[in-house]
Scaffold this motif. Structure first.
Motif, PDB file in Angstrom:
ATOM      1  N   THR A  58       0.829  -1.203   0.000  1.00 49.01           N
ATOM      2  CA  THR A  58       0.000   0.000   0.000  1.00 49.01           C
ATOM      3  C   THR A  58       0.868   1.259   0.000  1.00 49.01           C
ATOM      4  N   PHE A  59       1.886   1.274   0.881  1.00 44.61           N
ATOM      5  CA  PHE A  59       2.721   2.479   0.956  1.00 44.61           C
ATOM      6  C   PHE A  59       3.606   2.617  -0.279  1.00 44.61           C
ATOM      7  N   VAL A  60       4.040   1.486  -0.866  1.00 45.81           N
ATOM      8  CA  VAL A  60       4.827   1.566  -2.102  1.00 45.81           C
ATOM      9  C   VAL A  60       3.953   2.123  -3.233  1.00 45.81           C
ATOM     10  N   ILE A  61       2.719   1.595  -3.357  1.00 44.51           N
ATOM     11  CA  ILE A  61       1.833   2.085  -4.420  1.00 44.51           C
ATOM     12  C   ILE A  61       1.535   3.567  -4.211  1.00 44.51           C
ATOM     13  N   ALA A  62       1.209   3.942  -2.961  1.00 44.66           N
ATOM     14  CA  ALA A  62       0.905   5.351  -2.682  1.00 44.66           C
ATOM     15  C   ALA A  62       2.110   6.224  -3.035  1.00 44.66           C
ATOM     16  N   GLY A  63       3.317   5.755  -2.688  1.00 43.80           N
ATOM     17  CA  GLY A  63       4.521   6.515  -2.999  1.00 43.80           C
ATOM     18  C   GLY A  63       4.741   6.642  -4.503  1.00 43.80           C
ATOM     19  N   LEU A  64       4.583   5.522  -5.227  1.00 47.68           N
ATOM     20  CA  LEU A  64       4.783   5.550  -6.680  1.00 47.68           C
ATOM     21  C   LEU A  64       3.767   6.461  -7.354  1.00 47.68           C
ATOM     22  N   VAL A  65       2.501   6.356  -6.914  1.00 50.41           N
ATOM     23  CA  VAL A  65       1.455   7.207  -7.501  1.00 50.41           C
ATOM     24  C   VAL A  65       1.793   8.678  -7.250  1.00 50.41           C
ATOM     25  N   THR A  66       2.288   8.982  -6.041  1.00 54.48           N
ATOM     26  CA  THR A  66       2.644  10.360  -5.717  1.00 54.48           C
ATOM     27  C   THR A  66       3.758  10.854  -6.639  1.00 54.48           C
ATOM     28  N   GLY A  92      -2.212  -1.719 -13.709  1.00 56.42           N
ATOM     29  CA  GLY A  92      -3.529  -1.121 -13.854  1.00 56.42           C
ATOM     30  C   GLY A  92      -3.853  -0.199 -12.682  1.00 56.42           C
ATOM     31  N   THR A  93      -3.546  -0.682 -11.469  1.00 58.95           N
ATOM     32  CA  THR A  93      -3.800   0.130 -10.279  1.00 58.95           C
ATOM     33  C   THR A  93      -3.015   1.443 -10.359  1.00 58.95           C
ATOM     34  N   LEU A  94      -1.740   1.357 -10.744  1.00 58.57           N
ATOM     35  CA  LEU A  94      -0.904   2.560 -10.805  1.00 58.57           C
ATOM     36  C   LEU A  94      -1.441   3.550 -11.830  1.00 58.57           C
ATOM     37  N   ILE A  95      -1.773   3.054 -13.036  1.00 58.85           N
ATOM     38  CA  ILE A  95      -2.241   3.957 -14.092  1.00 58.85           C
ATOM     39  C   ILE A  95      -3.546   4.635 -13.672  1.00 58.85           C
ATOM     40  N   ILE A 136      -6.619   9.357 -11.546  1.00 58.70           N
ATOM     41  CA  ILE A 136      -7.677   9.865 -10.674  1.00 58.70           C
ATOM     42  C   ILE A 136      -7.136  10.930  -9.714  1.00 58.70           C
ATOM     43  N   LEU A 137      -5.895  10.760  -9.271  1.00 53.94           N
ATOM     44  CA  LEU A 137      -5.377  11.668  -8.246  1.00 53.94           C
ATOM     45  C   LEU A 137      -4.637  12.867  -8.819  1.00 53.94           C
TER      46      LEU A 137
END
Lengths: 415, 410
Positions: A198-206, A284-287, A292-293
């Protein structure tokens, strides 16, 4: 001389009293004007969060459904034979619970602690009124597991009204039969992995949002009003569209027989067999999450950039700075409050996402939010869901404090 | 290098296309909504509609005509083709006979929603169509009303209900309506004519039969059984094996083999859709849905009956349901000989009453003989097994968690 001093002192005292009065009035009216907000925050924010955190440690089910058995276990330290008093209390408890139709709650709670409790309890409840003393062998005759220490240790664990058991479970830990805290077997461990993911995905998305959003905000802040407004509409349009619609649109685009793959195969670079898996996984989640954000990153950065006077950079250039130098030393530091706000917003929102990962994440793209919802809606283990939420909240708060320590809260501007 | 540039270009195109696609999807959604609404209205407006199905002559029901005029009953089921078959066979004639409105709601199974409603004493649902394992568990937990088997009507020839129904069909809280089957189906055009898959083991052999596979995501049930059977465990030994840690490990290891090629489905309507879209080459699913796609929609699909797993689908009543009396009458009506046989004219599921079987005839619109498409047709049953509902009631909680953990580990 003296008189003048006293007079001016008196005047000053009068004045400061008057100022004090005015200030007090202003303060009290400000206080009353803020009351609706305070009330709103309390009712819709503090109380629900408090309630959820409370549920993560408060676990009254067993002591409500099987009160006498639970009581009989309080004095037992988990060593040696299971207490006879517990066996004696159980039949009446089972009969009472059945007549009130609440036995199901105890069954569910106990089966979380140890699979197999379901059939043991239901079998015992069916014949509870036919059992006779001595009860320990009577229960043992129904099911040999009633005689084992482990059964009753698990029962005692599940019966604790205030428990850290949910937090242990949320960290892939459990208590063994001797009360020691041990790691769960590998096939049952998942939450630590999910928190990290979760924190890796949140970090990558950021990071992705920052790299796409910063140049875009820069262009918007430094172009003609016509282009600025057009770009603003393009940024805001998806922002106003439902998250589910936008996520579903990505499914249409990214699936194996979707638009992107069709284009790729139609191009000379990809063969029909080389269709890419762009969705139902972490990609897919990352894209989808980045898309969205993105507005949450662009808008705060843009609002800060638009307020940076353009002659600062011109002044730097006229004093001999190179174009990159002027940007690096003048523009970037001035835009940092917007960057800080954007990064914080996107990271916190991303850490709690669950609809988008649920729709496009497949299995490798699932986040902790999906499991919180899984336990809220599917397994109905609200205690565990609450503990997971508590840990997520703690994680986000820690990130928040690290962040304001390094960037500084006063340097952040949301809009 | 060229691929990297292409990725970037594609990303740009994708951004623009996203807006178009968004509008497209939005349009589709509203269309679907409109369809749903019109279907819903059809269901609700039932009493006024002429009913083509023969009114079921159930003994004891005579003289009770319009007994529920102005009342409503909410029936929850699995949606699309399956719900449509129930609307035709149960809802319409029931509404015509009793005057009650039947509201239809879709769900994806499980007992969580029932439990939430019962625990909070807000029962929106009355009758729920469930898999028997869920019904057994829900009954144990006091989430379903008890159903007295004596109220079920006898067969035409007077055979009492208890003897007319197939074994295990009548449970304390539920009555079986149909036998359905979990099967594997494939798209015949995805494999060469001389190399078509034919066994359950072929589903797990992506080397010999390349292509994506569809599996049900929402429950370990069926997935674990199929994995074990493909790994060589005989049907009668499946549950004994699955009760051991080694057996569970073996099942998950078998699933791990095809893991990277799996696309997950959640609702019964998805598997035929995944096949039709070319997203998967083979998928598990419900035989009736595949029948619908194969025969009614004329898709080039084929069902592999080898290794099929049969399960009872039952009707139960939510504990404390607001319309319990109507709900009981609905179940009494729906599990009668004629409605059960009537349903088999719309979907390829076997009726739970022996007296219904001779009445099963040809499909309502496609006109094909339904008998060879039934899961319990002798030629389809050579290597079949039954779901053990009692076993699952016991192990469901543990395996659901392990399943969720296995899924999320990715």
């Amino acid at each position: 001389m003296d008189m003048t001093v006293t007079a001016s002192q008196a005047l000053r005292a009068d004045l400061s009293a008057a100022i004090e009065r005015t200030n007090k009035r202003a303060r009290s009216s400000a206080f009353w004007m803020a009351m609706p907000l305070v009330a709103f925050l309390t009712v819709f924010f503090v109380l629900p969060i408090g309630d959820i955190l409370w549920r993560s440690v408060y676990n009254p089910t067993l002591s409500e459904v099987l009160p006498h058995t639970t009581n009989a276990l309080v004095s037992w330290n988990g060593r040696g034979n299971p207490p006879i008093r517990a066996y004696n209390a159980l039949p009446q408890d089972l009969i009472n619970a059945q007549s009130k139709d609440i036995l199901g709650k105890a069954v569910t709670r106990l089966n979380i602690e140890m699979p197999g409790f379901r059939s043991m309890l239901i079998k015992a409840a069916r014949s509870a009124d036919q059992l006779s003393a001595p009860y320990a062998p009577a229960f043992g005759a129904l099911d040999s597991r009633w005689g084992s220490r482990e059964t009753w240790v698990k029962f005692k664990n599940a019966a604790e009204v205030y428990t850290l058991g949910f937090y242990l479970a949320a960290l892939d830990l459990e208590r063994n039969v001797d009360g020691q805290i041990i790691q769960k077997p590998q096939e049952d461990s998942i939450y630590v992995t999910l928190f990290l993911r979760t924190f890796v995905i949140a970090g990558l998305v950021t990071v992705l949002c920052l790299f796409i959003g910063y140049p875009l905000a820069f262009m918007m802040a430094n172009t003609t009003p016509f282009w600025r407004n057009s770009m603003m509409v393009l940024v805001l349009l998806p922002f106003w569209t439902s998250v589910i619609v936008r996520t579903t649109a990505w499914i249409v685009l990214l699936q194996r027989e979707g638009v992107v793959n069709d284009l790729a195969v139609a191009s000379p670079f990809f063969a029909e067999t080389e269709r890419m898996d762009l969705i139902h996984n972490m990609t897919g989640t990352l894209i989808a999450m980045t898309h969205i954000l993105l507005p949450f990153m662009i808008l705060p950065i843009y609002s800060v950039m638009i307020a940076i006077p353009p002659h600062y950079v011109r002044a730097a250039r006229s004093l001999g700075a190179s174009a990159p130098g002027a940007f690096w030393q003048v523009y970037l530091p001035l835009s940092m409050p917007g960057v800080g706000a954007g990064v914080l917003l996107v990271f916190i929102l991303a850490a709690g996402f669950y609809i988008t990962p649920a729709l496009v994440g497949g299995d490798s793209g699932q986040m902790i939010g999906n499991f919180i919802s899984f336990h809220m809606n599917e397994t109905l283990n609200w205690g565990l869901a609450a503990a997971l939420s508590g840990l997520l909240l703690a994680g986000v708060l820690i990130m928040y404090f690290i962040f304001i320590r390094t960037i500084g809260l006063d340097r952040m501007r949301v809009a | 290098m060229s691929k990297t540039i292409l990725y970037v270009l594609l990303a740009a195109v994708a951004l623009i296309a996203a807006i178009v696609a968004g509008l497209y999807v939005f349009g589709q959604n509203s269309e679907e909504l409109a369809n749903d609404m019109s279907r819903d209205m059809q269901t609700r407006a039932m009493p006024e509609l002429p009913v083509s199905t023969p009114a079921a002559p159930i003994p004891g029901a005579a003289g009770q005509a319009k007994q529920f005029a102005g009342r409503e009953v909410t029936v929850v089921s699995w949606g699309s083709a399956y719900t449509r078959s129930q609307i035709e066979a149960y809802h319409k004639p029931f509404a015509a006979q009793t005057g009650a409105k039947v509201a239809s709601i879709d769900y994806n199974g499980g007992i969580a929603q029932i439990k939430t409603q019962v625990d909070s004493n807000t029962q929106f649902w009355d009758v729920v169509d469930m898999e028997v394992a869920d019904a057994v568990r829900a009954c144990d937990e006091g989430l379903l009303e008890k159903i007295d088997p004596a109220m079920l009507p006898p067969a035409y020839d007077g055979t009492p209900a208890m003897q007319d129904f197939i074994p295990n069909a009548i449970q304390p809280c539920s009555v079986t309506t149909i036998i359905f089957s979990h099967v594997v189906a494939f798209d015949t055009t995805k494999f060469p004519a001389d190399k078509q898959p034919s066994t359950l083991a072929d589903f797990f052999d992506t080397a010999k039969f390349p292509g994506k596979r569809g599996l049900r995501k929402t429950s370990p049930k069926i997935n674990l059984e199929m994995a074990l059977r493909a790994a060589g465990v005989a049907g009668p030994d499946v549950y004994a094996t699955l009760a051991t840690p080694e057996g569970q490990a073996k099942a998950f290891a078998q699933l791990d083999k095809i893991r990277k090629d799996v696309l997950w489905w959640e609702t019964g309507a998805q598997p035929p859709q995944l096949l039709a879209d070319g997203e998967v080459a083979m998928t598990t699913g419900y035989n009736g849905r595949f029948f619908d796609a194969q025969i009614v929609e004329k898709k080039p699909f084929k069902i592999i009956w080898d290794g099929q797993i049969q399960e009872h689908d039952v009707l139960g009543i939510v504990k404390g349901a607001k319309n319990k009396d109507v709900a009981l009458e609905f179940i009494r009506f729906a599990t009668g000989t004629v409605p059960l046989a009537e349903q088999a004219r719309f979907i390829a599921y076997g009726p739970a009453r022996r007296s219904s079987l001779p009445l099963v005839s040809i499909h309502a619109t496609a006109g094909v003989d339904m008998k060879p498409h039934m899961p319990n047709a002798p030629e389809n049953e050579t290597n079949a097994m039954q779901v053990d509902a009692a076993w699952w009631a016991e192990y469901q909680e543990e395996l659901n968690l392990r399943w969720a953990a296995w899924l999320a580990r990715g």
